[in-house]
Design a protein around this motif. Structure first.
Motif, short mmCIF file in Angstrom:
data_model
loop_
_atom_site.label_atom_id
_atom_site.label_comp_id
_atom_site.label_asym_id
_atom_site.label_seq_id
_atom_site.Cartn_x
_atom_site.Cartn_y
_atom_site.Cartn_z
N UNK A 1 0.86 -1.12 -0.10
CA UNK A 1 0.07 0.10 -0.25
C UNK A 1 0.90 0.98 -0.05
N UNK B 1 -4.89 4.86 6.16
CA UNK B 1 -5.62 4.23 5.20
C UNK B 1 -4.92 2.94 4.55
N UNK B 2 -3.40 3.30 4.66
CA UNK B 2 -2.72 2.26 3.95
C UNK B 2 -2.62 1.26 5.01
N UNK C 1 -4.79 -2.00 5.98
CA UNK C 1 -4.78 -2.99 5.10
C UNK C 1 -3.73 -4.29 5.61
#
Lengths: 373, 315
Positions: A87, A155-156, A159
């Protein structure tokens, strides 16, 4: 399915013979890097050196013209960006403007068909991790630069990627915020244990954060080493010049004596230096570059210089910087003055420095670097 | 209106002895500069839009009596349209419904056809974007009326399509469903309004930061999901303005239904036109026009709100 070459099998992220050409322009040339699992790795270089192109190839936004990239042993040559275990934190952060903070962070999770509760739990966890708890309902246009940066990071990371790619993520922040984010990012990387590949043009940032750094210049990876090794033992003029400041001297090899190399350098006369680790380029009569960093030059009492490790000059410009002084010392036989950084402690022991005053410069022979000419 | 406001406040500040006089006041005041910029347009808007609307509103409260108009204020026209069991009532609702459904279909078809073109120019044309946009507007270099006539020739009983198919031996007799029905109105209007859909959608697509699409890909989305989760929601302003731009004027369109609509294709505007023409009942025409205006406005407001709400649920 996964091809692997035995030579660099240990690397978690391997970049092998990667070349990228855009319509005849070579952006990256034969890059070979092997990054270990959990490493904080930086790609450092001036703008246009190909570091962002290399990062985009790792992310899958560009594909190598030649060579291959392996992640955790898997060949990524035919894997599109959305299928890669990496990511990215974008330079502009790329926060989705039509979604609030919660939905931005949850973006990558939606696809996984997790329960609503699990998504909420992970987003809350991510918000706590970046020290912005309770910010989920905030709209994207109500965020400050620092907040956007953290949310892009969350946000990265939410995951749980194998590799996190960061494209100059601190470039848009002001100096103070940048410095505190550097520490925070490094702490975060240690605690999550994810491999980070960090692109920056800021050498101080790279030195202070990275386990290892690849210095890139005009599309080529010049040196891959720890911050200390890059600073203390650069392998070429470009690396030495890009990291910190340094004085260069045109020199000719006269011979070797024990473990030392004897040079004839313009302005310094005969100079003795340690033989560099890779010394294939050193042979009698060869043109080389002698280099020494300003803070490694000492100001000696007159006549205390050792032969081969000292020179006499005249002080030119002089700048007082509080903790240190910057001096320009003119040497005979050399147009450019030599930069000397004298620390406070040294200054207290010696007399005042005045322009026009004669000084003796001395150094340890280990501090004199010998680079290919 | 606006100009008098300027001169009034100008004389006030001049009276209080403003330093530097009128010029300095003009430079200091944001409002004055704003009004000065809008001034000419405001005047024209007032004369050409507000005044006729007010006149129309007045007419709708009057009564036609033979060749004269009784200017006693009354709601009778509106009662005739909405309450009383009159032919006006039935006609209004039939034609209003037909107008709204025809232009609803026109809007849908036009936006659906325009979106891919706008998308292509915004995302895939690299070099000659401007040229593409100019080429797309070429049909608009011809007058609206001529384009409608052109469609009449193409769709007609002995038109291009029918004679072409006949000479190829595909059909024996001309197809009659091509012209003089709601379908021919949809075809003609969709073509006529294409550029009004393409341009706003293009602008909103062009504005989308391409990094956002890379970020969506990076977070695991393939091309389709990327489109529905990022591109489409962010192109909403363009889609909405295209839809409104087409829906509102086509609902009130009068030329196309008149020329290619036939009897089954009469729309509200044709009924209104008759009141101002043959029937010579201006008050009824005014009331019909304003009722249509109000209902179209309501439909637009609610549809846009519903559409927005639906799209905002995409995460």
């Amino acid at each position: 399915m996964s091809k692997s070459s035995p030579a660099t099998q240990d690397g978690y992220l391997r970049i092998e013979h990667v070349t990228k050409r855009f319509m005849g322009v070579t952006a990256v040339e034969n890059a070979n890097i092997s990054i270990a699992r959990g490493e904080f790795f930086s790609l450092l270089g001036p703008s246009g050196c190909g570091k962002t192109t290399l990062l985009r190839m790792i992310a899958g936004f560009e594909f190598p013209t030649e060579g291959a990239i392996y992640m955790d042993g898997q060949d990524m040559s035919a894997v599109p960006a959305n299928k890669r275990p990496s990511n990215m934190v974008f330079q502009s952060y790329a926060i989705f403007p039509h979604l609030n903070v919660h939905d931005n962070i949850a973006y990558g999770l939606r696809r996984l068909r997790l329960s609503r509760r699990e998504v909420n739990r992970r987003v809350e966890e991510a918000l706590a991790m970046i020290h912005l708890p309770g910010l989920g309902k905030r709209r994207a246009d109500q965020l400050s630069g620092g907040q956007r940066q953290r949310i892009a990071l969350a946000r990265a990371l939410v995951n749980r990627p194998k590799v996190l790619l960061l494209d100059e993520p601190l470039g848009a922040l002001d100096k103070k915020l940048r410095e505190s984010m550097q520490l925070e990012l490094r702490e975060l990387q240690r605690s999550v244990g994810i491999t980070f590949v960090f692109v920056t043009h800021d050498q101080e940032e790279a030195l202070s954060m990275s386990d290892r750094i690849a210095v890139m210049f005009k599309g080529k990876v010049l040196q891959v080493a720890s911050p200390r090794a890059l600073y203390e033992a650069p392998n070429c003029r470009e690396v030495a010049d890009f990291i910190g400041s340094i004085n260069f001297f045109e020199a000719t090899v006269r011979g070797q004596e024990g473990g030392d190399v004897i040079l004839e350098a313009a302005g310094l006369g005969t100079v003795r230096a340690n033989l560099p680790a890779e010394h294939g380029f050193i042979s009698p009569g060869a043109r080389v570059i002698a280099a020494i960093r300003p803070e490694k030059i000492l100001l000696l009492a007159d006549g205390n210089g050792q032969p081969g490790q000292s020179a006499v000059g005249v002080i030119g410009a002089h700048a007082y910087l509080g903790d240190r002084d910057h001096l320009q010392v003119a040497l005979s036989g050399r147009k450019e003055p030599v930069a000397v950084a004298a620390q406070q402690i040294e200054r207290a022991l010696t007399a005042r420095f005045d322009s026009g005053q004669k000084v003796t410069l001395g150094w340890d022979k280990a501090a004199m670097l010998v680079l290919p000419g | 209106m606006a100009t008098s406001a300027i001169s009034q406040s100008a004389s006030q500040s001049a009276g209080t002895g403003a330093r530097g006089g009128l010029r300095a006041w003009f430079l200091r005041s944001e409002n004055a500069r704003g009004y000065a910029l809008m001034g000419p347009t405001l005047v024209i808007m007032f004369i050409a839009l507000a005044a006729p609307l007010i006149l129309l509103l007045l007419y709708s409260f009057w009564t036609q009596e033979g060749y004269t108009v009784n200017t006693t204020l009354t709601f009778d026209r509106y009662f005739d349209i909405f309450v009383n069991d009159t032919s006006e009532n039935r006609l209004f609702w039939t034609l209003f419904q037909r107008s709204v459904s025809i232009s609803g279909v026109v809007t849908l078809v036009t936006v659906l056809l325009a979106y891919p073109i706008a998308y292509y120019v915004a995302f895939h044309v690299k070099k000659y974007k401007f040229l593409w946009l100019i080429l797309l507007t070429i049909p608009f270099w011809t007058s609206y009326l001529l384009r409608v006539f052109a469609w009449k020739i193409i769709l007609g009983y002995q038109g291009v399509i029918n004679s072409g198919l006949q000479s190829l031996g595909i059909i024996d007799a001309p197809l009659e469903f091509l012209l003089y029905n709601p379908t021919s109105i949809v075809i003609t209007l969709a073509h006529a309004w294409a550029a009004f859909a393409i341009l706003p959608i293009y602008v909103s697509l062009e504005k989308i930061d391409r990094t956002l699409l890379e970020a969506a890909a990076d977070l695991g989305d393939g091309p389709w999901r990327r489109f529905w989760r990022i591109t489409f929601p962010l192109s909403m302003p363009g889609v909405i303005s295209a839809a409104v731009l087409i829906f509102v004027p086509t609902t009130g369109d009068y030329v196309t239904p008149e020329l290619v609509g036939g009897t089954q294709g009469k729309m509200l505007a044709n009924l209104i036109q008759i009141q101002f023409g043959k029937s010579n009942d201006w008050p009824l025409g005014a009331a019909l026009a304003l009722s249509g205006l109000a209902f179209v406005g309501l439909i637009v407001v609610f549809t846009v709100a519903a559409f927005r709400a639906a799209v905002s649920r995409v995460r």
